[in-house]
Design an enzyme around this catalytic site. Sequence first.
Site, PDB file in Angstrom:
ATOM      1  N   GLU A 112      -2.875  -4.983  -3.038  1.00 21.94           N
ATOM      2  CA  GLU A 112      -3.341  -5.687  -4.146  1.00 21.94           C
ATOM      3  C   GLU A 112      -3.437  -4.953  -5.180  1.00 21.94           C
ATOM      4  O   GLU A 112      -2.934  -5.290  -6.466  1.00 21.94           O
ATOM      5  CB  GLU A 112      -4.700  -6.381  -3.632  1.00 21.94           C
ATOM      6  CG  GLU A 112      -4.981  -7.002  -2.215  1.00 21.94           C
ATOM      7  CD  GLU A 112      -5.077  -6.036  -0.889  1.00 21.94           C
ATOM      8  OE1 GLU A 112      -4.730  -4.983  -1.086  1.00 21.94           O
ATOM      9  OE2 GLU A 112      -5.868  -6.685  -0.403  1.00 21.94           O
ATOM     10  N   CYS A 140      -4.161   0.400  -2.237  1.00 19.62           N
ATOM     11  CA  CYS A 140      -4.001  -0.682  -1.760  1.00 19.62           C
ATOM     12  C   CYS A 140      -2.819  -1.555  -2.311  1.00 19.62           C
ATOM     13  O   CYS A 140      -2.623  -1.648  -3.562  1.00 19.62           O
ATOM     14  CB  CYS A 140      -5.382  -1.570  -1.713  1.00 19.62           C
ATOM     15  SG  CYS A 140      -6.670  -1.038  -0.627  1.00 19.62           S
ATOM     16  N   ASN A 163       0.670  -1.248  -0.217  1.00 26.19           N
ATOM     17  CA  ASN A 163      -0.207   0.129   0.036  1.00 26.19           C
ATOM     18  C   ASN A 163       0.674   1.273   0.041  1.00 26.19           C
ATOM     19  O   ASN A 163       2.025   1.354   0.835  1.00 26.19           O
ATOM     20  CB  ASN A 163      -0.956   0.006   1.070  1.00 26.19           C
ATOM     21  CG  ASN A 163      -0.360  -0.142   2.684  1.00 26.19           C
ATOM     22  OD1 ASN A 163       0.591  -0.695   2.763  1.00 26.19           O
ATOM     23  ND2 ASN A 163      -1.115   0.186   3.740  1.00 26.19           N
ATOM     24  N   GLU A 213       0.204   5.187   0.610  1.00 26.48           N
ATOM     25  CA  GLU A 213      -0.697   6.363   0.950  1.00 26.48           C
ATOM     26  C   GLU A 213      -0.305   7.771   0.517  1.00 26.48           C
ATOM     27  O   GLU A 213       0.996   7.916   0.117  1.00 26.48           O
ATOM     28  CB  GLU A 213      -0.751   6.228   2.592  1.00 26.48           C
ATOM     29  CG  GLU A 213      -1.361   4.884   2.986  1.00 26.48           C
ATOM     30  CD  GLU A 213      -1.580   4.827   4.615  1.00 26.48           C
ATOM     31  OE1 GLU A 213      -1.157   5.659   5.001  1.00 26.48           O
ATOM     32  OE2 GLU A 213      -2.310   3.669   4.761  1.00 26.48           O
ATOM     33  N   CYS A 234     -10.681  -3.998  -3.844  1.00 29.36           N
ATOM     34  CA  CYS A 234      -9.786  -4.893  -4.162  1.00 29.36           C
ATOM     35  C   CYS A 234     -10.256  -6.454  -4.632  1.00 29.36           C
ATOM     36  O   CYS A 234      -9.659  -6.814  -5.556  1.00 29.36           O
ATOM     37  CB  CYS A 234      -8.679  -5.045  -3.130  1.00 29.36           C
ATOM     38  SG  CYS A 234      -7.605  -3.620  -3.082  1.00 29.36           S
ATOM     39  N   CYS A 250     -10.250  -5.544   0.842  1.00 24.71           N
ATOM     40  CA  CYS A 250     -11.260  -4.401   0.820  1.00 24.71           C
ATOM     41  C   CYS A 250     -12.190  -4.780  -0.403  1.00 24.71           C
ATOM     42  O   CYS A 250     -11.774  -5.565  -1.350  1.00 24.71           O
ATOM     43  CB  CYS A 250     -10.807  -3.005   0.710  1.00 24.71           C
ATOM     44  SG  CYS A 250     -10.262  -2.328  -0.877  1.00 24.71           S
TER      45      CYS A 250
HETATM   46  N1  THU Z   1      -5.137  -1.796   2.543  1.00 23.84           N
HETATM   47  C1  THU Z   1      -4.760  -2.316   1.426  1.00 23.84           C
HETATM   48  O1  THU Z   1      -3.464  -2.100   1.167  1.00 23.84           O
HETATM   49  N2  THU Z   1      -5.454  -3.508   1.225  1.00 23.84           N
HETATM   50  C2  THU Z   1      -6.558  -3.863   1.616  1.00 23.84           C
HETATM   51  O2  THU Z   1      -7.095  -5.002   1.199  1.00 23.84           O
HETATM   52  C3  THU Z   1      -7.099  -3.286   2.808  1.00 23.84           C
HETATM   53  C4  THU Z   1      -6.557  -1.762   3.073  1.00 23.84           C
HETATM   54  C5  THU Z   1      -4.348  -0.552   3.135  1.00 23.84           C
HETATM   55  C6  THU Z   1      -5.010   0.780   2.495  1.00 23.84           C
HETATM   56  C7  THU Z   1      -4.584   1.575   3.547  1.00 23.84           C
HETATM   57  O3  THU Z   1      -3.272   2.269   3.113  1.00 23.84           O
HETATM   58  C8  THU Z   1      -4.463   0.928   4.828  1.00 23.84           C
HETATM   59  O4  THU Z   1      -4.632  -0.442   4.462  1.00 23.84           O
HETATM   60  C9  THU Z   1      -5.433   1.319   5.932  1.00 23.84           C
HETATM   61  O5  THU Z   1      -6.902   1.135   5.355  1.00 23.84           O
END
Ligand code: THU
Length: 133
Positions: free
Chosen positions: A57, A55, A44, A46, A93, A90
């Site tokens: 994935e 994310c 991920n 940000e 994803c 999520c």
């Molecule tokens: N996140 C992912 O990278 N993948 C997921 O399937 C769930 C959430 C990340 C997004 C964000 O940077 C952090 O987790 C918190 O939500």
Amino acid sequence: MPYADDMLIDHALAARERAYAPYSKFKVGAAIIDENGKIHTGCNVENAAYPLGNCAEASAISAMVAAGSRRITKIAIAGGAERIEDCTPCGGCRQAIAEFAKPDTIILLRKADGSVSRYAMTELLPHAFRLEP
Ligand code: THU
């Protein structure tokens, strides 16, 4: 099977170490095996403008597509805060994975206790939206 499941999990954990998650502190790594047995990883990433974050994935899928592959044979996800917590993909994803997966494609989730749960694509996203069969 070109790679054992634990090898794919190791790739996801290594990608997780490289995550850029200064805001949530929730680091996630993902690793894909494609149709040729090649590994693609993502983490991920940000942003101070929160909705711009990616994310893990989605990052791994982008790496796979950029490398010329089109099929997720298996994907492993490892994520969570400092002490690794359970991280299921999520909703967005799940749809992103479904685009390049089959209904029986396995999604491996590395859990907080170090155990690995295995799900079929259809278990995580039944009735996925598709424009083509
Ligand atoms: N996140 C992912 O990278 N993948 C997921 O399937 C769930 C959430 C990340 C997004 C964000 O940077 C952090 O987790 C918190 O939500």
